[in-house]
Design an enzyme around this catalytic site. Structure first.
Site, PDB file in Angstrom:
ATOM      1  N   LYS A 165       0.845  -1.189   0.000  1.00 25.41           N
ATOM      2  CA  LYS A 165       0.000   0.000   0.000  1.00 25.41           C
ATOM      3  C   LYS A 165       0.879   1.236   0.000  1.00 25.41           C
ATOM      4  O   LYS A 165       1.833   1.335   0.773  1.00 25.41           O
ATOM      5  CB  LYS A 165      -0.880  -0.007   1.252  1.00 25.41           C
ATOM      6  CG  LYS A 165      -1.769   1.206   1.426  1.00 25.41           C
ATOM      7  CD  LYS A 165      -2.596   1.033   2.700  1.00 25.41           C
ATOM      8  CE  LYS A 165      -3.489   2.206   2.963  1.00 25.41           C
ATOM      9  NZ  LYS A 165      -4.263   2.034   4.209  1.00 25.41           N
ATOM     10  N   SER A 211      -2.700   3.368 -17.547  1.00 25.97           N
ATOM     11  CA  SER A 211      -1.864   2.974 -16.426  1.00 25.97           C
ATOM     12  C   SER A 211      -1.627   4.086 -15.418  1.00 25.97           C
ATOM     13  O   SER A 211      -2.170   5.171 -15.521  1.00 25.97           O
ATOM     14  CB  SER A 211      -0.508   2.448 -16.900  1.00 25.97           C
ATOM     15  OG  SER A 211       0.269   3.520 -17.406  1.00 25.97           O
ATOM     16  N   THR A 265      -5.835  -0.331 -12.491  1.00 23.18           N
ATOM     17  CA  THR A 265      -4.974  -0.144 -13.650  1.00 23.18           C
ATOM     18  C   THR A 265      -3.699  -0.942 -13.392  1.00 23.18           C
ATOM     19  O   THR A 265      -3.719  -1.871 -12.595  1.00 23.18           O
ATOM     20  CB  THR A 265      -4.714   1.357 -13.924  1.00 23.18           C
ATOM     21  OG1 THR A 265      -4.044   1.489 -15.187  1.00 23.18           O
ATOM     22  CG2 THR A 265      -3.934   2.036 -12.828  1.00 23.18           C
ATOM     23  N   TYR A 266      -2.616  -0.600 -14.064  1.00 24.26           N
ATOM     24  CA  TYR A 266      -1.354  -1.301 -13.860  1.00 24.26           C
ATOM     25  C   TYR A 266      -0.224  -0.276 -13.768  1.00 24.26           C
ATOM     26  O   TYR A 266      -0.359   0.864 -14.192  1.00 24.26           O
ATOM     27  CB  TYR A 266      -1.094  -2.310 -14.993  1.00 24.26           C
ATOM     28  CG  TYR A 266      -0.982  -1.658 -16.356  1.00 24.26           C
ATOM     29  CD1 TYR A 266       0.266  -1.279 -16.861  1.00 24.26           C
ATOM     30  CD2 TYR A 266      -2.112  -1.390 -17.111  1.00 24.26           C
ATOM     31  CE1 TYR A 266       0.369  -0.656 -18.096  1.00 24.26           C
ATOM     32  CE2 TYR A 266      -2.013  -0.774 -18.341  1.00 24.26           C
ATOM     33  CZ  TYR A 266      -0.781  -0.403 -18.829  1.00 24.26           C
ATOM     34  OH  TYR A 266      -0.678   0.216 -20.040  1.00 24.26           O
ATOM     35  N   GLY A 290      -4.236   7.934 -19.409  1.00 22.06           N
ATOM     36  CA  GLY A 290      -5.370   7.441 -20.177  1.00 22.06           C
ATOM     37  C   GLY A 290      -6.693   7.738 -19.493  1.00 22.06           C
ATOM     38  O   GLY A 290      -6.854   8.775 -18.845  1.00 22.06           O
ATOM     39  N   ALA A 291      -7.637   6.812 -19.596  1.00 27.08           N
ATOM     40  CA  ALA A 291      -8.985   7.025 -19.050  1.00 27.08           C
ATOM     41  C   ALA A 291      -8.970   7.312 -17.550  1.00 27.08           C
ATOM     42  O   ALA A 291      -9.788   8.080 -17.049  1.00 27.08           O
ATOM     43  CB  ALA A 291      -9.855   5.799 -19.339  1.00 27.08           C
ATOM     44  N   ALA A 292      -8.005   6.725 -16.825  1.00 29.88           N
ATOM     45  CA  ALA A 292      -7.902   6.961 -15.375  1.00 29.88           C
ATOM     46  C   ALA A 292      -7.658   8.432 -15.052  1.00 29.88           C
ATOM     47  O   ALA A 292      -7.998   8.895 -13.963  1.00 29.88           O
ATOM     48  CB  ALA A 292      -6.796   6.096 -14.777  1.00 29.88           C
TER      49      ALA A 292
END
Length: 127
Positions: free
Chosen positions: A9, A25, A57-58, A73-75
């Site tokens: 975390k 990502s 995501t990654y 991106g979309a995030a």
């Protein structure tokens, strides 16, 4: 039997950038991901403390020592620069190993520097 347990975390990282025009990502300073045992291309869950968004995501490793935490991106639509996020990974643990499992938890400051590394999730992480 296996249980899905918290593995690592990054607590209260600050978003340094949101880049909509990237493939996807989260880019994280490689020093930070190394400190908690995360790796490139690993699936992560992101929790945005500012708006409550939760998404997956990654990881893409970012420049060491930069403090970068960039949603791509979309995030990028789910965060704003300076939002506070929690980044989590999970692992499958055999039942007989659950009691001895210790996640790595990095407590971050406002500049994305690690203040402390914990081996357990406190009952109440108050900052």
């Amino acid at each position: 039997m296996f249980r899905t347990m918290l593995n690592a975390k990054i607590h209260r990282a600050r978003v340094t950038e949101a880049n909509l025009n990237y493939v996807g990502s989260i880019t994280i300073d490689e020093d930070i991901i190394d400190a908690v045992g995360m790796i490139a291309n690993e699936k992560v869950q992101i929790v945005n403390n500012n708006n409550g968004a939760r998404f997956e995501t990654y990881i893409i490793p970012g420049k060491r020592g930069s403090g970068v935490v960039c949603l791509n991106g979309a995030a990028a639509r789910l965060v704003q620069e300076d939002d506070v996020v929690i980044i989590l990974t999970y692992t499958l643990i055999a039942e007989e190993q659950v009691a001895s499992h210790q996640p790595k938890i990095a407590i971050m400051d406002e500049n994305n520097k690690i203040v402390d590394i914990l081996g357990h999730e406190p009952a109440a992480t108050i900052l």
